[in-house]
Write an enzyme that holds these catalytic residues in place. Structure first.
Site, PDB file in Angstrom:
ATOM      1  N   THR B 186      14.700   9.419 -14.212  1.00  0.00           N
ATOM      2  CA  THR B 186      14.062   8.139 -13.960  1.00  0.00           C
ATOM      3  C   THR B 186      12.637   8.245 -14.481  1.00  0.00           C
ATOM      4  O   THR B 186      11.968   9.254 -14.292  1.00  0.00           O
ATOM      5  CB  THR B 186      14.089   7.810 -12.455  1.00  0.00           C
ATOM      6  OG1 THR B 186      13.334   6.620 -12.244  1.00  0.00           O
ATOM      7  CG2 THR B 186      13.498   8.921 -11.613  1.00  0.00           C
ATOM      8  N   GLU B 331      17.634   7.089  -7.794  1.00  0.00           N
ATOM      9  CA  GLU B 331      17.673   8.070  -6.701  1.00  0.00           C
ATOM     10  C   GLU B 331      18.739   7.752  -5.647  1.00  0.00           C
ATOM     11  O   GLU B 331      18.992   8.553  -4.757  1.00  0.00           O
ATOM     12  CB  GLU B 331      16.305   8.136  -6.004  1.00  0.00           C
ATOM     13  CG  GLU B 331      15.198   8.783  -6.827  1.00  0.00           C
ATOM     14  CD  GLU B 331      14.490   7.799  -7.748  1.00  0.00           C
ATOM     15  OE1 GLU B 331      15.063   6.729  -8.048  1.00  0.00           O
ATOM     16  OE2 GLU B 331      13.357   8.106  -8.185  1.00  0.00           O
ATOM     17  N   LYS B 443      -3.567  -2.947   0.870  1.00  0.00           N
ATOM     18  CA  LYS B 443      -3.691  -2.345   2.193  1.00  0.00           C
ATOM     19  C   LYS B 443      -5.067  -2.704   2.734  1.00  0.00           C
ATOM     20  O   LYS B 443      -6.068  -2.068   2.431  1.00  0.00           O
ATOM     21  CB  LYS B 443      -3.485  -0.842   2.117  1.00  0.00           C
ATOM     22  CG  LYS B 443      -2.082  -0.494   1.626  1.00  0.00           C
ATOM     23  CD  LYS B 443      -1.930   0.943   1.181  1.00  0.00           C
ATOM     24  CE  LYS B 443      -0.587   1.168   0.513  1.00  0.00           C
ATOM     25  NZ  LYS B 443      -0.528   0.700  -0.897  1.00  0.00           N
ATOM     26  N   TRP B 448      -0.813  -5.025   5.687  1.00  0.00           N
ATOM     27  CA  TRP B 448      -0.436  -5.182   4.291  1.00  0.00           C
ATOM     28  C   TRP B 448      -0.468  -6.657   3.890  1.00  0.00           C
ATOM     29  O   TRP B 448      -0.005  -7.528   4.622  1.00  0.00           O
ATOM     30  CB  TRP B 448       0.969  -4.625   4.048  1.00  0.00           C
ATOM     31  CG  TRP B 448       0.957  -3.146   3.877  1.00  0.00           C
ATOM     32  CD1 TRP B 448      -0.124  -2.335   3.846  1.00  0.00           C
ATOM     33  CD2 TRP B 448       2.090  -2.303   3.719  1.00  0.00           C
ATOM     34  NE1 TRP B 448       0.255  -1.032   3.673  1.00  0.00           N
ATOM     35  CE2 TRP B 448       1.624  -0.987   3.586  1.00  0.00           C
ATOM     36  CE3 TRP B 448       3.465  -2.516   3.660  1.00  0.00           C
ATOM     37  CZ2 TRP B 448       2.476   0.100   3.410  1.00  0.00           C
ATOM     38  CZ3 TRP B 448       4.307  -1.451   3.487  1.00  0.00           C
ATOM     39  CH2 TRP B 448       3.820  -0.138   3.365  1.00  0.00           C
TER      40      TRP B 448
END
Lengths: 549, 549
Positions: B186, B331, B443, B448
């Site tokens: 990846t 993944e 952040k 958030w």
């Protein structure tokens, strides 16, 4: 070179946690008192944690300990299905239809110290207790007359009182996926019952397989009706598979008669059901006789024994319900083969495929072994004993707490495959057709003769009511067929004529030389031909046998 | 207490053997020269054995050795998919769309000594060879101009000549299911590419999951169309899953343009397809513009990035093709969540569920981690970084033949979960909605702020053409949003008015103080907003920023 994927075990606690959160709105619907009693998967999850707490904290159930369940299909049994393996103990389902002496043998062999029992089954359990010295705790779920337990050595608990007020979470232990999770005994006609000890891995993989499109294809939009009992091979794996997929479950408890089954289908609207042919036969008659709205039910899976074609066609043509044939046994978890037709067939060809026992999935390898131990081709013609291998197939039987696993030669091949005891053929595209039990096949000069085939031909004769063919010893050929025949009332027909009738239908070398008229074929308690009685009668000279050259 | 079930490993060779026997009549159908070229699974099985023989006997491929494939979706790539893992080597799929320097890095890191390549891709491979000293053998499948390889150090083989005449069986070795089977790198925007090393176990379990009814539900009556390339996360697992289920495969080779895709669908009649939104967008336009008969195709699975609702509705309403949203990454093998709606919803509620990234299966656990590392509730509101765990989720990256596995802190949590880098919410019934990449989230004071949400609101303003919001350092809050805006031609509107517009739609503390008008949002090579350019421009003082209190 080991891969770098995460090493996460396949466990029942994962099924429990997933089902009770992501699919917390799905339901276990128990049918009692003529109506549905609904419990969400979320509630099942909380109560499973409470049950595990009670078993651990109150009844001191240890890791690896077998916990017996003598229960119908209902929400409490589902809680036990999830809680007992997840906490590290072993769910031991007790078959309430077994003869008393076998039940006693099994509970003692498994050393069940705790037994969960439905109140309605106390009259069955109570008389056995004097012979069950290891049983210390009896946990009674659902209504029943507990007075029959008066004087019992074991402590008696009410299921709801036992779990009430306990914490609704449990820190499920990390378990090696090869650890034992469940135990189910199979009782043949000979010898002691034999325990199949399922692992977390086998239950998990089997659940994944059940949920594939090529098996039962369960989704959260399904309601599953396992009529097959939870004490019978894990209800074919449906409880764990449905909880994994988020498919709701309609649990019939003890109401397995045609009328309540039809009523609960009409009321709760399940989409897929599973049972043995006898049950579906009764249901079909009920649906034919009375108006019910059952269009919800698109599929019924039939296993346990071969399904009569008339039953398959009756459900489909008169009620729009597709019957799917499946094969398995306690030792195979039980799936097994499923008879979906291949691509591109229709009409009678499709029906012919659907009448077979179907195809195995990738995880179950199948082979056929001939009379001399040779592996036979998968040509749709060569008949041999079916042997299977795979991650949810038994490799031995439970030997008891102190015993080594049992690996009898007649059940397992030297290279570890399971000998199913079933004889049949496999086509090149994997379709299984079973014809005989291995013990009913006649091994004649290195070839096999199918007793079932001879019987079917004989019973097709207009003067023959019943016919049973068994193997008898023969000096020259090893074994030869003995044909025992029951004639219709008033019929008179000679053996020679019957033999000629057979001769038009089967190869000459398969024709029986030994014939006997009998008044009726001996039957087992469930109505199957009891061929070991015939073999014994022949050995003891009790049959009037005529020899035809 | 270990169970007594058989200890049978889950391996690719089981998929190969099962598919090529029980489902030997199913087909891999490669589309080239404007027509289908059919090869049965049985032939694929024979040729896979021949390929393994050639790799072992002729090219001396050893156990655990990585074998590279630089190939489109076609029958020969399928043979490599099955043969290389089954013989005990590692299938290393090479992404032909990567920049040359990354391809070189990856081949060298994996130490590929043998590379299988399609003839049509030789112009891509040949110029890299001087930088690939380890490559000794190049096996060319399909037509192509091999003269570009003249002077190469490596030996060049023709695929068909290499396998011709070799034995059509191979005694596949017994392999531990945790052994490596496949490798796929990846490439993020920063740092070296990272190799995900799949195991036999992970590929097998993933295949089972793909075949469940709640995922892609493949059966022998399906024809699967993996438009997603086989060099991209194993074509989402479809080749192995389809071979396991006996579902035929329509392989588009290099013909991924709308017109040939429509033509091959009309000709070969696949039932289910899978691709990224861009491809399906083009196909939808083609189907809208020209008459094709595509009723065969009942489902298309879309993943890779969020699917525009108009695309989903366009396929369904105009062509009767159901679009199913799915999420995953290299993944995660890649499945991931699939967006089937829950039971009992319809209309707009159903569309709302289908627009989410969907639900995870039992084998993939998901959790959300907040800005301070705390685990967030699954309440459909709390946004956190998605972390996942399961038997087909990566636990580390391939470290190379001599290296330890790589387990960077920004990719794996201390307790071993995968950090996906995606930010979103989970509902109590498990539906995932992704909103941001973690690196694009602002952040601000322990909370958030979603840059995507701000952008969507800004772009809804009639005078705004494009808007990109990025995090910039702030002394008081840690980070704060910077809003960069592209106005429609001729539009004049003040920042205050835009801020007021936003203020009606989001919480006050989320409103940007920093604003900049820009001529266009910088884009990556695939057309995505390239926010790292904006961040650098801000840091370098290249933007004309206005501060609003």
């Amino acid at each position: 070179m080991l891969s770098t994927m995460q090493d996460v075990p396949l466990t029942v606690s994962r099924i429990l946690t997933h089902g009770s959160t992501v699919h917390g709105d799905s339901q276990v619907i128990t049918w009692t008192d003529g109506e549905p009693h609904r419990r969400t998967f979320e509630a099942i999850g909380r109560r499973a944690a409470q049950l595990a707490r009670a078993l651990r904290d109150e009844l001191s159930v240890a890791d690896e300990e077998r916990v017996g369940t003598l229960m119908w299909n209902n929400a409490e049994h589902m809680e036990a299905y999830l809680a007992i393996p997840s906490m590290g103990a072993v769910l031991h389902t007790l078959n309430l239809r077994l003869p008393a002496e076998q039940l006693v043998w099994i509970v003692n062999h498994a050393e069940d110290r705790v037994v969960l029992v439905n109140g309605s089954l106390l009259p069955l359990l109570a008389p056995l207790l004097p012979q069950l010295p290891a049983v210390e705790h009896i946990v009674v779920a659902g209504p029943g007359d507990t007075s029959v337990l008066d004087g019992a050595r074991a402590r008696v608990h009410d299921y709801e009182e036992l779990i009430a007020g306990r914490p609704e979470t449990y820190d499920w232990p990390l378990i090696d996926e090869r650890e034992a999770a469940a135990l189910c005994y199979t009782s043949g006609t000979t010898g002691d019952p034999k325990g199949v000890l399922y692992s977390h891995r086998s239950l998990y993989l089997h659940s994944l397989q059940v949920n594939t499109a090529e098996a039962f294809a369960l989704t959260p939009r399904d309601i599953t009706l396992p009529v097959v009992p939870m004490f019978h091979v894990n209800a074919w794996g449906l409880p764990h598979a449905a909880f994994m997929a988020g498919a709701s479950l309609l649990m019939p408890d003890r109401f397995l008669q045609p009328a309540p089954l039809a009523k609960m289908i009409e009321t709760v609207r399940p989409t897929i059901g599973a049972a043995v042919p006898t049950i579906w036969q009764g249901l079909l008659a009920e649906l034919d006789a009375n108006p019910y709205e059952v269009a919800c039910l698109h599929t019924v899976v039939i296993g346990g024994s071969a399904c009569p074609p008339a039953l398959m066609r009756g459900f489909e043509e008169r009620h729009g319900i597709r019957v799917v044939h499946a094969w398995g046994m306690t030792e195979t978890s039980p799936l097994g083969s499923v008879s979906h037709p291949p691509a591109g067939v229709s009409g009678e060809e499709e029906w012919a495929y659907r009448a077979t026992q179907g195809r195995f999935p990738a995880s179950v390898e199948a082979r056929l072994i001939g009379p001399d131990g040779e592996q036979l081709p998968h040509d749709g013609e060569s008949a041999g004993e079916l042997e299977v291998r795979g991650p949810w197939i038994a490799g031995a039987y439970y030997g008891g707490a102190q015993g080594e696993p049992l690996r009898p030669d007649d059940k397992f091949s030297p290279d570890g495959w399971l000998r199913t005891g079933d004889v049949g053929t496999l086509t090149s595209n994997g379709y299984l057709t079973l014809t005989d039990r291995a013990k009913d096949v006649i091994k004649s000069g290195g070839e096999w003769i199918s007793s079932v085939e001879l019987e079917n031909h004989l019973m097709a004769h207009p003067h023959v009511l019943e016919a049973a063919v068994v193997a008898v010893p023969d000096d020259k050929w090893g074994e030869r067929p003995l044909a025992t025949v029951v004639l219709n009332e008033g019929a008179t027909i000679g053996y020679a004529e019957l033999k000629a009738f057979l001769g038009e239908r089967i190869a000459r070398w398969q024709l029986p030389e030994r014939w006997a008229l009998i008044p009726a074929v001996p039957k087992t308690s469930v109505g199957k031909f009891d061929k070991k009685v015939l073999r014994r009668q022949y050995a003891d000279g009790e049959l009037d046998v005529t020899l035809l050259a």
